[in-house]
Scaffold this motif. Sequence first.
Motif, PDB file in Angstrom:
ATOM      1  N   GLU A  18     -60.930 -10.875  10.916  1.00 51.48           N
ATOM      2  CA  GLU A  18     -61.006  -9.522  10.347  1.00 51.48           C
ATOM      3  C   GLU A  18     -62.331  -9.302   9.619  1.00 51.48           C
ATOM      4  N   ARG A  19     -62.807 -10.323   8.951  1.00 55.20           N
ATOM      5  CA  ARG A  19     -64.109 -10.176   8.266  1.00 55.20           C
ATOM      6  C   ARG A  19     -65.233  -9.981   9.291  1.00 55.20           C
ATOM      7  N   GLU A  40     -57.737 -13.900   9.148  1.00 55.75           N
ATOM      8  CA  GLU A  40     -58.560 -13.356   8.070  1.00 55.75           C
ATOM      9  C   GLU A  40     -60.059 -13.472   8.393  1.00 55.75           C
ATOM     10  N   SER A  91     -55.200  -6.489   7.082  1.00 57.97           N
ATOM     11  CA  SER A  91     -55.044  -6.950   5.697  1.00 57.97           C
ATOM     12  C   SER A  91     -55.573  -5.878   4.740  1.00 57.97           C
TER      13      SER A  91
END
Length: 418
Positions: free
Chosen positions: A218-219, A215, A236
């Motif tokens: 991905e950011r 996560e 996501s």
Amino acid sequence: MTTTLALDGGAPTLPDSPQLQWPRLTPAHHDAVHKLLDAAELSYYGREGEAERLENQWRTRLGGAHTLAVSSGTAALHSAFYALGAEPGTEVICPTNTFLATVMPLIQTGATPVLADAEDDTGNIDPASIKNAITDKTVGIVVTHLWGHPCDMDAITAIAREHNLWIVEDCSHAHGATYSGREVGSIGDAAAISFQSAKLVFAGQGGLFAAREREVFERAVLLGHFRVRAKQDVTSDLGRYASTGFGLNYRMHPVSAALARVSTEQMDDLIQQRQAKLNRLTERLSQIPGLRTPVTRPGCDRGAYYGYKLRLSGDWLDVPMKTLVSALQAEGLDIHQPGSAPLHTTEFFQDAIVPVFTNSEVPRRQYQRGDFPVAEAVWSQSLSLPTFTFEDEAPLVEAYADAFEKIASHLGSLRDRA
Ligand SMILES: Cc1ncc(COP(=O)(O)O)c(C=O)c1O
């Protein structure tokens, strides 16, 4: 042989003051760049080409971390802070003794950097000072493995766990360094590595971001890599923003990625060569009373060993630093005081108001000289020597040690003339 100081007209220890060359490009670097030029492969949008190869090399080195090639170490640090949740109203604990880029990207997230003091032996961020800096707004800690020496990651990880904080590792000085057998960059929640030209793995300009959690990765992708790459890698719900991303372009240039990919292939060999030279330098200099050579704590390996800092003590401290540096430079040595003063002594952290934004105040603690005495002592009592690496530099190691021996026998006269 005359022992008159070169400063006083004697023969210099190194008459030709040889210029040390770094980086040195090999045929493999030239080949990789020529291939790109021949194919006019000068940009990309997805997970592909030299940047992908570089990411895969570091994914393996960093124990399977999610890796992202970026345009600089600074971009990697900004990506890390952003992705982990540094934002207005939060505080992040940072070393005062580091290069500015470890800390300053926080300003762009709106988080407040809170500085911490250094350890006396390594110069790294001091876990005790981290503890003192924690408030109910603290969300994370950034550490720099300064000059290649890993921070005290057991102590820092324990503090982070106790207070539910994330850790960013700035590995820009410490490519390939290990702590308890783990490569730095694989211990915290995210890592940033600079491949700027002076570093062991060099891209010219470039860097790498790495994250343990998908996560977080991905950011970081969304921050600096819109469309193709974001569509490939943001799996996501955040993927719905892939077509715009979150505002920046942090892609590494393919030529830079090629240089870094080749350097990464060569890095373990270069580390060995550099450590052999610097260990020899330490062997010689540690014989001279008052010179504190770099320590390497048990369980640590300095890896790329970026920067050789020699700490002065005893009689050496009686000579003004300027006089000492002039005397060493007159002997033909490439020596200077370390460039990065502790951050709390800079204008940014001392001025009452800093005009970063035109209509709002930048979130920032104000500091003054004396706030972090250990970091100030480490900085003001150290000299920067070159990081000798190559076989043809081995004679220079001996010459540098000879010059220090010569100066050591003149400390009284240098002190008295000041
Ligand atoms: C400790 C540290 N962090 C970050 C950076 C920033 O890297 P870059 O110049 O690639 O942005 C540097 C560069 O020298 C550095 O020494």
